[in-house]
Write a protein that holds these residues in place. Structure first.
Motif, PDB file in Angstrom:
ATOM      1  N   TYR A 137       0.839  -1.190   0.000  1.00  0.00           N
ATOM      2  CA  TYR A 137       0.000   0.000   0.000  1.00  0.00           C
ATOM      3  C   TYR A 137       0.877   1.244   0.000  1.00  0.00           C
ATOM      4  O   TYR A 137       2.102   1.170   0.227  1.00  0.00           O
ATOM      5  CB  TYR A 137      -0.935   0.007   1.214  1.00  0.00           C
ATOM      6  CG  TYR A 137      -0.236   0.152   2.549  1.00  0.00           C
ATOM      7  CD1 TYR A 137      -0.135   1.390   3.180  1.00  0.00           C
ATOM      8  CD2 TYR A 137       0.332  -0.950   3.189  1.00  0.00           C
ATOM      9  CE1 TYR A 137       0.504   1.529   4.406  1.00  0.00           C
ATOM     10  CE2 TYR A 137       0.972  -0.828   4.410  1.00  0.00           C
ATOM     11  CZ  TYR A 137       1.053   0.416   5.016  1.00  0.00           C
ATOM     12  OH  TYR A 137       1.700   0.550   6.223  1.00  0.00           O
ATOM     13  N   ILE A 138       0.247   2.381  -0.253  1.00  0.00           N
ATOM     14  CA  ILE A 138       0.947   3.662  -0.193  1.00  0.00           C
ATOM     15  C   ILE A 138       0.122   4.650   0.623  1.00  0.00           C
ATOM     16  O   ILE A 138      -1.090   4.475   0.804  1.00  0.00           O
ATOM     17  CB  ILE A 138       1.195   4.255  -1.599  1.00  0.00           C
ATOM     18  CG1 ILE A 138      -0.136   4.576  -2.288  1.00  0.00           C
ATOM     19  CG2 ILE A 138       2.040   3.308  -2.449  1.00  0.00           C
ATOM     20  CD1 ILE A 138       0.011   5.392  -3.567  1.00  0.00           C
ATOM     21  N   LEU A 139       0.784   5.673   1.115  1.00  0.00           N
ATOM     22  CA  LEU A 139       0.104   6.817   1.711  1.00  0.00           C
ATOM     23  C   LEU A 139      -0.037   7.885   0.635  1.00  0.00           C
ATOM     24  O   LEU A 139       0.950   8.308   0.028  1.00  0.00           O
ATOM     25  CB  LEU A 139       0.900   7.367   2.894  1.00  0.00           C
ATOM     26  CG  LEU A 139       1.116   6.423   4.081  1.00  0.00           C
ATOM     27  CD1 LEU A 139       1.941   7.120   5.162  1.00  0.00           C
ATOM     28  CD2 LEU A 139      -0.207   5.936   4.650  1.00  0.00           C
ATOM     29  N   ALA A 140      -1.260   8.304   0.380  1.00  0.00           N
ATOM     30  CA  ALA A 140      -1.533   9.322  -0.634  1.00  0.00           C
ATOM     31  C   ALA A 140      -2.981   9.764  -0.504  1.00  0.00           C
ATOM     32  O   ALA A 140      -3.816   9.039   0.062  1.00  0.00           O
ATOM     33  CB  ALA A 140      -1.280   8.776  -2.041  1.00  0.00           C
ATOM     34  N   THR A 141      -3.287  10.945  -1.023  1.00  0.00           N
ATOM     35  CA  THR A 141      -4.668  11.446  -1.009  1.00  0.00           C
ATOM     36  C   THR A 141      -5.054  11.906  -2.414  1.00  0.00           C
ATOM     37  O   THR A 141      -5.118  13.110  -2.696  1.00  0.00           O
ATOM     38  CB  THR A 141      -4.832  12.603  -0.007  1.00  0.00           C
ATOM     39  OG1 THR A 141      -3.875  13.634  -0.316  1.00  0.00           O
ATOM     40  CG2 THR A 141      -4.627  12.119   1.416  1.00  0.00           C
ATOM     41  N   THR A 143      -7.869  12.007  -3.873  1.00  0.00           N
ATOM     42  CA  THR A 143      -9.207  12.566  -4.103  1.00  0.00           C
ATOM     43  C   THR A 143      -9.281  14.058  -3.791  1.00  0.00           C
ATOM     44  O   THR A 143     -10.378  14.625  -3.715  1.00  0.00           O
ATOM     45  CB  THR A 143     -10.277  11.819  -3.276  1.00  0.00           C
ATOM     46  OG1 THR A 143     -10.045  12.039  -1.881  1.00  0.00           O
ATOM     47  CG2 THR A 143     -10.255  10.328  -3.588  1.00  0.00           C
ATOM     48  N   ASP A 144      -8.124  14.693  -3.602  1.00  0.00           N
ATOM     49  CA  ASP A 144      -8.112  16.155  -3.547  1.00  0.00           C
ATOM     50  C   ASP A 144      -6.859  16.663  -4.258  1.00  0.00           C
ATOM     51  O   ASP A 144      -6.038  15.876  -4.734  1.00  0.00           O
ATOM     52  CB  ASP A 144      -8.219  16.675  -2.108  1.00  0.00           C
ATOM     53  CG  ASP A 144      -6.914  16.605  -1.329  1.00  0.00           C
ATOM     54  OD1 ASP A 144      -5.935  16.001  -1.835  1.00  0.00           O
ATOM     55  OD2 ASP A 144      -6.866  17.141  -0.216  1.00  0.00           O
ATOM     56  N   THR A 145      -6.721  17.958  -4.351  1.00  0.00           N
ATOM     57  CA  THR A 145      -5.589  18.550  -5.079  1.00  0.00           C
ATOM     58  C   THR A 145      -4.590  19.214  -4.143  1.00  0.00           C
ATOM     59  O   THR A 145      -3.691  19.924  -4.597  1.00  0.00           O
ATOM     60  CB  THR A 145      -6.110  19.589  -6.085  1.00  0.00           C
ATOM     61  OG1 THR A 145      -6.879  20.583  -5.395  1.00  0.00           O
ATOM     62  CG2 THR A 145      -6.980  18.914  -7.140  1.00  0.00           C
ATOM     63  N   ASP A 146      -4.725  18.959  -2.849  1.00  0.00           N
ATOM     64  CA  ASP A 146      -3.841  19.555  -1.849  1.00  0.00           C
ATOM     65  C   ASP A 146      -2.703  18.579  -1.561  1.00  0.00           C
ATOM     66  O   ASP A 146      -2.927  17.484  -1.050  1.00  0.00           O
ATOM     67  CB  ASP A 146      -4.642  19.850  -0.580  1.00  0.00           C
ATOM     68  CG  ASP A 146      -3.818  20.560   0.481  1.00  0.00           C
ATOM     69  OD1 ASP A 146      -2.585  20.654   0.329  1.00  0.00           O
ATOM     70  OD2 ASP A 146      -4.418  21.002   1.482  1.00  0.00           O
ATOM     71  N   ASP A 147      -1.482  18.956  -1.864  1.00  0.00           N
ATOM     72  CA  ASP A 147      -0.340  18.066  -1.661  1.00  0.00           C
ATOM     73  C   ASP A 147       0.201  18.086  -0.234  1.00  0.00           C
ATOM     74  O   ASP A 147       1.165  17.373   0.068  1.00  0.00           O
ATOM     75  CB  ASP A 147       0.800  18.450  -2.620  1.00  0.00           C
ATOM     76  CG  ASP A 147       0.448  18.171  -4.066  1.00  0.00           C
ATOM     77  OD1 ASP A 147      -0.425  17.310  -4.298  1.00  0.00           O
ATOM     78  OD2 ASP A 147       1.032  18.821  -4.957  1.00  0.00           O
ATOM     79  N   SER A 148      -0.415  18.850   0.646  1.00  0.00           N
ATOM     80  CA  SER A 148       0.118  18.980   2.006  1.00  0.00           C
ATOM     81  C   SER A 148      -0.446  17.941   2.973  1.00  0.00           C
ATOM     82  O   SER A 148      -0.035  17.899   4.138  1.00  0.00           O
ATOM     83  CB  SER A 148      -0.174  20.382   2.550  1.00  0.00           C
ATOM     84  OG  SER A 148      -1.575  20.566   2.747  1.00  0.00           O
ATOM     85  N   ASN A 149      -1.396  17.097   2.523  1.00  0.00           N
ATOM     86  CA  ASN A 149      -2.034  16.148   3.445  1.00  0.00           C
ATOM     87  C   ASN A 149      -1.926  14.701   2.949  1.00  0.00           C
ATOM     88  O   ASN A 149      -2.794  13.880   3.227  1.00  0.00           O
ATOM     89  CB  ASN A 149      -3.501  16.523   3.659  1.00  0.00           C
ATOM     90  CG  ASN A 149      -4.264  16.624   2.342  1.00  0.00           C
ATOM     91  OD1 ASN A 149      -3.913  15.974   1.364  1.00  0.00           O
ATOM     92  ND2 ASN A 149      -5.315  17.444   2.320  1.00  0.00           N
ATOM     93  N   GLU A 150      -0.860  14.375   2.233  1.00  0.00           N
ATOM     94  CA  GLU A 150      -0.744  13.060   1.590  1.00  0.00           C
ATOM     95  C   GLU A 150      -0.694  11.901   2.580  1.00  0.00           C
ATOM     96  O   GLU A 150      -1.005  10.760   2.217  1.00  0.00           O
ATOM     97  CB  GLU A 150       0.501  13.024   0.696  1.00  0.00           C
ATOM     98  CG  GLU A 150       0.445  13.992  -0.478  1.00  0.00           C
ATOM     99  CD  GLU A 150      -0.756  13.724  -1.371  1.00  0.00           C
ATOM    100  OE1 GLU A 150      -0.735  12.728  -2.124  1.00  0.00           O
ATOM    101  OE2 GLU A 150      -1.723  14.503  -1.300  1.00  0.00           O
ATOM    102  N   ALA A 151      -0.338  12.152   3.821  1.00  0.00           N
ATOM    103  CA  ALA A 151      -0.277  11.074   4.818  1.00  0.00           C
ATOM    104  C   ALA A 151      -1.643  10.777   5.429  1.00  0.00           C
ATOM    105  O   ALA A 151      -1.750   9.976   6.353  1.00  0.00           O
ATOM    106  CB  ALA A 151       0.711  11.434   5.923  1.00  0.00           C
TER     107      ALA A 151
END
Length: 294
Positions: A137-141, A143-151
């Motif tokens: 698995y990976i940590l990523a988000t 479903t939004d365009t904000d790169d500051s909350n990928e964890a």
């Protein structure tokens, strides 16, 4: 003449006592079935475990139970008990009547063939064999365009080749079962969604209350925790240090909590890198077992 009468009385007495002895004999119509199972957990409200003998290909109920303290003994018709070739344990809605009460649900959990007067039962053949299960698995988000909350998101995929690929090596489940991903936050499991195909999005991809507004994700099981809150945690959050779990759930599900079978798990390292592949390990419970004797 006297001797003849004595002989007649003696014969009558013998017949009387033999007749009385036969009257005292009891025909055995029932027998005991003792069930000793390991690893079961209490079901949610409205569901029960039910045992079944398979007699000439047809199911015969041995009774329902909710306690997971073993061994337990059930009284069963002796003919069915002696003729049974297999024991099966299922999860059933409580209070079934009619045809539903006489037929096992598709959520069959344990099964085993009788050898003599005992049977070893396991979940391996009736649910699936998880001995070779693996996960990434990976940590990523996404479903939004904000790169500051990928964890704040976890996705069960492998992007090490540069393109997303299947991240879970899991067997196909039998009818009545599905997979569910979890992240344990503050000791409380929070679902990432249910699925049956590791190569496709999970069942709540479009309806998740936690995801962002920029789509439904990459087409694999997973979740972005960006909106709302759960387990006392406001989203977005940092999932590092949390535990990720894959469980096997009955369908319909008996509880909002994870079921006993958990083939994969992993503690997310506190220094995990976003978008980098992490490898899951063997979960706390990959098989359920037990024995049945008659």
């Amino acid at each position: 003449m006297k001797n003849f009468l004595k002989l007649a009385y003696l014969c009558a007495a013998i017949v009387f006592f033999v007749s009385c002895d036969n009257d005292n004999e009891t025909t055995i119509t029932e027998g005991d079935l003792t069930v000793d199972l390991t690893g079961l957990e209490e079901l949610g409200s409205g569901y029960v475990y039910e045992g079944w003998l398979i007699v000439n290909g047809s199911p015969v109920s041995t009774g329902t139970f909710t306690s997971v303290s073993f061994p337990q003994t059930f009284t069963v018709g002796i003919d069915d008990l002696n003729a049974a070739s297999q024991f099966v344990l299922s999860i059933e809605p409580a209070g079934e009547t009619g045809i539903a009460a006489a037929t096992p649900a598709s959520t069959k959990l344990l099964a085993g063939e009788f050898s003599g007067n005992s049977a070893n039962v396991t979940s391996t053949e009736i649910v699936a064999d998880f001995s070779n299960a693996w996960g990434k698995y990976i940590l990523a988000t996404p479903t939004d365009t904000d790169d500051s909350n990928e964890a704040s998101g976890v996705w069960f995929l492998d992007n090490s080749s540069g393109s997303p690929a299947v991240g879970l090596g899991l067997p196909t489940l039998t009818d009545g079962w599905q997979y569910e991903g979890w992240v344990v936050l503050n000791g409380t499991p929070v679902s990432t969604g249910t699925f049956t195909n590791p190569a496709a999005a999970d069942n709540n991809a479009a309806t998740s209350p936690y995801k962002g507004t920029a789509g439904n994700g990459p087409g694999f099981p997973g979740e972005d925790y960006l909106m709302g809150s759960a387990a006392g945690v406001d989203f977005p959050t940092d999932l590092k240090g949390a535990t990720v779990v894959i469980s096997v759930e009955p369908s319909p599900d008996d509880s909002p909590l994870p079921f006993a079978l958990k083939p994969l798990a992993h503690l997310i390292p506190t220094d995990a890198q976003n978008h980098s592949v992490l490898t899951m390990g063997t979960g706390p419970k990959v098989v359920l077992t037990g024995s049945v004797s008659r």
